[in-house]
Design a protein around this motif. Structure first.
Motif, PDB file in Angstrom:
ATOM      1  N   GLY A 162      -0.322   6.383  12.845  1.00  0.00           N
ATOM      2  CA  GLY A 162      -1.480   6.857  12.220  1.00  0.00           C
ATOM      3  C   GLY A 162      -2.061   6.358  10.974  1.00  0.00           C
ATOM      4  N   GLN A 163      -1.378   5.467  10.404  1.00  0.00           N
ATOM      5  CA  GLN A 163      -1.712   4.914   9.133  1.00  0.00           C
ATOM      6  C   GLN A 163      -2.749   3.788   9.102  1.00  0.00           C
ATOM      7  OE1 GLN A 163      -1.032   6.194   6.229  1.00  0.00           O
ATOM      8  NE2 GLN A 163       0.887   7.144   6.295  1.00  0.00           N
ATOM      9  N   PRO A 164      -3.412   3.695   7.999  1.00  0.00           N
ATOM     10  CA  PRO A 164      -4.340   2.502   8.067  1.00  0.00           C
ATOM     11  C   PRO A 164      -4.073   1.151   7.828  1.00  0.00           C
ATOM     12  CG  PRO A 164      -4.531   3.569   6.173  1.00  0.00           C
ATOM     13  CD  PRO A 164      -3.659   4.283   6.820  1.00  0.00           C
ATOM     14  N   GLY A 197       4.301  -2.693  -2.585  1.00  0.00           N
ATOM     15  CA  GLY A 197       2.958  -1.765  -2.879  1.00  0.00           C
ATOM     16  C   GLY A 197       2.702  -0.682  -2.359  1.00  0.00           C
ATOM     17  N   PRO A 231       3.727   3.187  -1.304  1.00  0.00           N
ATOM     18  CA  PRO A 231       4.384   4.298  -2.257  1.00  0.00           C
ATOM     19  C   PRO A 231       5.670   4.474  -1.939  1.00  0.00           C
ATOM     20  CG  PRO A 231       2.501   5.045  -0.960  1.00  0.00           C
ATOM     21  CD  PRO A 231       2.724   3.817  -0.544  1.00  0.00           C
ATOM     22  N   ARG A 232       6.397   4.546  -3.166  1.00  0.00           N
ATOM     23  CA  ARG A 232       8.046   4.505  -3.156  1.00  0.00           C
ATOM     24  C   ARG A 232       8.635   5.271  -2.157  1.00  0.00           C
ATOM     25  NH1 ARG A 232       9.998   2.732  -8.855  1.00  0.00           N
ATOM     26  NH2 ARG A 232       8.592   0.888  -9.152  1.00  0.00           N
ATOM     27  N   GLU A 257       4.479   4.389 -13.603  1.00  0.00           N
ATOM     28  CA  GLU A 257       5.003   4.386 -12.365  1.00  0.00           C
ATOM     29  C   GLU A 257       4.495   5.768 -11.685  1.00  0.00           C
ATOM     30  OE1 GLU A 257       9.292   4.343 -12.087  1.00  0.00           O
ATOM     31  OE2 GLU A 257       9.345   2.476 -13.448  1.00  0.00           O
ATOM     32  N   GLN A 282       0.848   4.702 -10.572  1.00  0.00           N
ATOM     33  CA  GLN A 282       1.065   3.498  -9.456  1.00  0.00           C
ATOM     34  C   GLN A 282       1.495   4.353  -8.203  1.00  0.00           C
ATOM     35  OE1 GLN A 282       3.951   0.582 -10.630  1.00  0.00           O
ATOM     36  NE2 GLN A 282       3.361  -0.796  -8.909  1.00  0.00           N
ATOM     37  N   GLU A 283       2.201   5.170  -8.141  1.00  0.00           N
ATOM     38  CA  GLU A 283       2.542   5.889  -6.944  1.00  0.00           C
ATOM     39  C   GLU A 283       1.264   6.700  -6.495  1.00  0.00           C
ATOM     40  OE1 GLU A 283       5.475   5.595  -5.275  1.00  0.00           O
ATOM     41  OE2 GLU A 283       5.694   7.505  -3.944  1.00  0.00           O
ATOM     42  N   ALA A 311      -1.311   4.299  -4.845  1.00  0.00           N
ATOM     43  CA  ALA A 311      -0.941   3.662  -3.558  1.00  0.00           C
ATOM     44  C   ALA A 311      -1.046   4.777  -2.612  1.00  0.00           C
ATOM     45  CB  ALA A 311       0.673   3.177  -3.550  1.00  0.00           C
ATOM     46  N   ARG A 312      -0.691   6.183  -2.769  1.00  0.00           N
ATOM     47  CA  ARG A 312      -0.580   6.940  -1.969  1.00  0.00           C
ATOM     48  C   ARG A 312      -2.355   7.228  -1.450  1.00  0.00           C
ATOM     49  NH1 ARG A 312       4.428  10.442  -1.156  1.00  0.00           N
ATOM     50  NH2 ARG A 312       3.099  11.599   0.235  1.00  0.00           N
ATOM     51  N   LEU A 342      -4.205   4.920   0.570  1.00  0.00           N
ATOM     52  CA  LEU A 342      -3.960   5.147   1.855  1.00  0.00           C
ATOM     53  C   LEU A 342      -4.548   6.219   2.365  1.00  0.00           C
ATOM     54  CD1 LEU A 342       0.004   4.371   2.020  1.00  0.00           C
ATOM     55  CD2 LEU A 342      -1.955   2.903   3.160  1.00  0.00           C
ATOM     56  N   ARG A 358      -8.223   5.654   3.125  1.00  0.00           N
ATOM     57  CA  ARG A 358      -8.342   4.490   4.093  1.00  0.00           C
ATOM     58  C   ARG A 358      -7.999   5.221   5.392  1.00  0.00           C
ATOM     59  NH1 ARG A 358      -7.826  -1.310   3.591  1.00  0.00           N
ATOM     60  NH2 ARG A 358      -8.043  -1.628   1.480  1.00  0.00           N
ATOM     61  N   ARG A 359      -6.992   6.122   5.347  1.00  0.00           N
ATOM     62  CA  ARG A 359      -6.888   6.881   6.511  1.00  0.00           C
ATOM     63  C   ARG A 359      -7.937   7.840   6.936  1.00  0.00           C
ATOM     64  NH1 ARG A 359      -1.745   8.324   4.722  1.00  0.00           N
ATOM     65  NH2 ARG A 359      -2.664  10.248   3.910  1.00  0.00           N
TER      66      ARG A 359
END
Lengths: 329, 80
Positions: free
Chosen positions: A60-62, A128, A130-131, B42, B45-46, B49-50, B53, B56-57
């Motif tokens: 379900g991710q883009p 890139g 998420p960790r 950091e 950045q995290e 990134a989330r 997404l 976009r989701r």
């Protein structure tokens, strides 16, 4: 699909050229090693990144470039595995090019394989994403590595030993099926946070497909056109690999053919020997049986997709990947 | 010895370790908060990134939705 391959290629080139820059900054004398890493990653079909990417989309991710980079890391795992595999099998050709050990000797080829494996981890972690997402996939990554090594070891331990179809398939599942289809797909899905139902559906699709992929590889290893496979048609026979094809031949061939096959595989295999081995295999009906096994597994994978409730785009891409992984051309 | 502790006082140890872990996390968190920028970058950045997404989701319509929200916030702040 072709577009994804181009994006994976681009991500790989970008990463590898940056790394090569760092390597050559240490010492210009490393130039042949750098060049060989370029050769080792060139020209693959990028099926592993494709499975990884579509596992992510199935969750379900883009679409995102970060995921393309993470998926591209799987190609570096594959590149590392084949450099070492070619040393073990004494293969001189891969994808139509001279293998690493043939160009630079065993010592450098071993460390080039190590370097590619280290790069795989780095590209994955620096993708890139998420960790917290990456951390979720670590156990699957570790499982993939363990299975890959176990499969390779078992193949060596079993080479030249008694031929048994069930054991051959078990090795196949570990050595290639796992890191080609099942784990890349699972890594993508787990990265994306897939629910247990999706993970189960993907596993039901991936297991038979991974086996089918390797069975086709076995068939191509003996009957494939070297001009198209980029590998010598003698390698699998010379290495006396414990393939399902060989196990089936020995279980089906007439006693006289079995004895002759044993004699032929006992020494170095010449092109004339290989032609005779192929005749014995054909007479036994083993290649046609392997083809049937591939088609059965492809059908099982297709049925698993049909029963799943994956997003239409992901289901369509995974259906296309069945043909790519099992078709005869 | 270790086995005896694990089987006899397992649940007590579990609670002790959890409590100690929590205390350690709080101490570490305070120390972390007083650290310089790398930690924050950091975290940034995290989050980025989330966030990318997440946007976009929710599909192509979401950017317009966010823009409407942003305009709404700006208008309210101007009114205020």
């Amino acid at each position: 699909m072709a577009d994804l391959r181009v994006r994976v290629d681009r991500a790989l080139t970008e990463f590898v050229e940056t790394e090569i820059g760092e390597l050559l900054a240490l010492d210009e004398e490393l130039a042949p090693v750098a060049e060989q890493t370029r050769v080792s990653i060139a020209g693959g079909k990028r099926v592993r990144p494709a499975f990884c990417y579509w596992g992510w989309r199935a969750s379900g991710q883009p679409d995102t470039d970060a995921m393309v980079r993470a998926a591209a890391a799987l190609e570096l795992v594959h590149a590392a595995a084949i450099v070492h595999d070619d040393i073990i099998d004494r293969s001189r050709l891969r994808r139509g090019r001279t293998t690493a050990h043939e160009s630079l000797g065993d010592g450098l080829a071993i460390v080039i394989g190590d370097l590619l494996m280290a790069w795989a981890g780095q590209l994955f972690h620096a993708s890139g994403l998420p960790r917290t997402f990456l951390a979720r996939a670590l156990p699957v990554w570790a499982t993939m590595g363990r299975e890959l090594v176990a499969g390779e070891c078992l193949e060596i331990l079993r080479t030249g030993g008694a031929h048994d179809l069930a054991r051959s398939l078990a090795i196949v599942r570990l050595k290639t099926g796992s890191y080609t289809v099942e784990r890349p797909l699972q890594i993508g899905a787990v990265l994306g946070g897939a629910d247990p139902v999706t993970l189960r559906a993907l596993a039901a699709y991936a297991r038979p497909l991974g086996e089918a992929f390797q069975l086709r590889d076995d068939l191509w290893g003996v009957f494939g056109d070297p001009g198209r496979t980029g590998k010598s048609a003698l390698d699998d026979l010379t290495g006396r690999k414990p393939t399902a094809l060989l196990a089936l031949t020995l279980s089906r061939a007439a006693a006289s053919d079995c004895r002759r096959l044993g004699d032929l595989l006992d020494g170095p295999v010449t092109p004339a020997d290989a032609a005779e081995i192929r005749d014995i295999m054909r007479r036994s009906g083993a290649p046609a049986e392997v083809r049937r096994m591939i088609d059965d597994r492809a059908a099982t994978a297709r049925a698993a997709l049909h029963e799943s409730r994956l997003a239409p785009e992901a289901a369509a891409a995974l259906t296309r990947l069945i043909s790519e992984a099992t078709a005869d051309d | 010895m270790v086995i005896a502790m694990a089987s006899g006082d397992g649940s007590r140890d579990e609670i002790l370790y959890l409590a100690a872990g929590l205390a350690d996390l709080v101490t570490e968190g305070l120390r972390g908060a007083t650290r310089r920028l790398p930690g924050l970058s950091e975290v940034r950045q995290e989050l980025r990134a989330r966030g990318e997404l997440a946007v976009r989701r929710s599909g192509p319509g979401s950017e317009a939705h966010l823009e409407v929200l942003a305009r709404h916030v700006v208008r309210r702040s101007q009114d205020g």
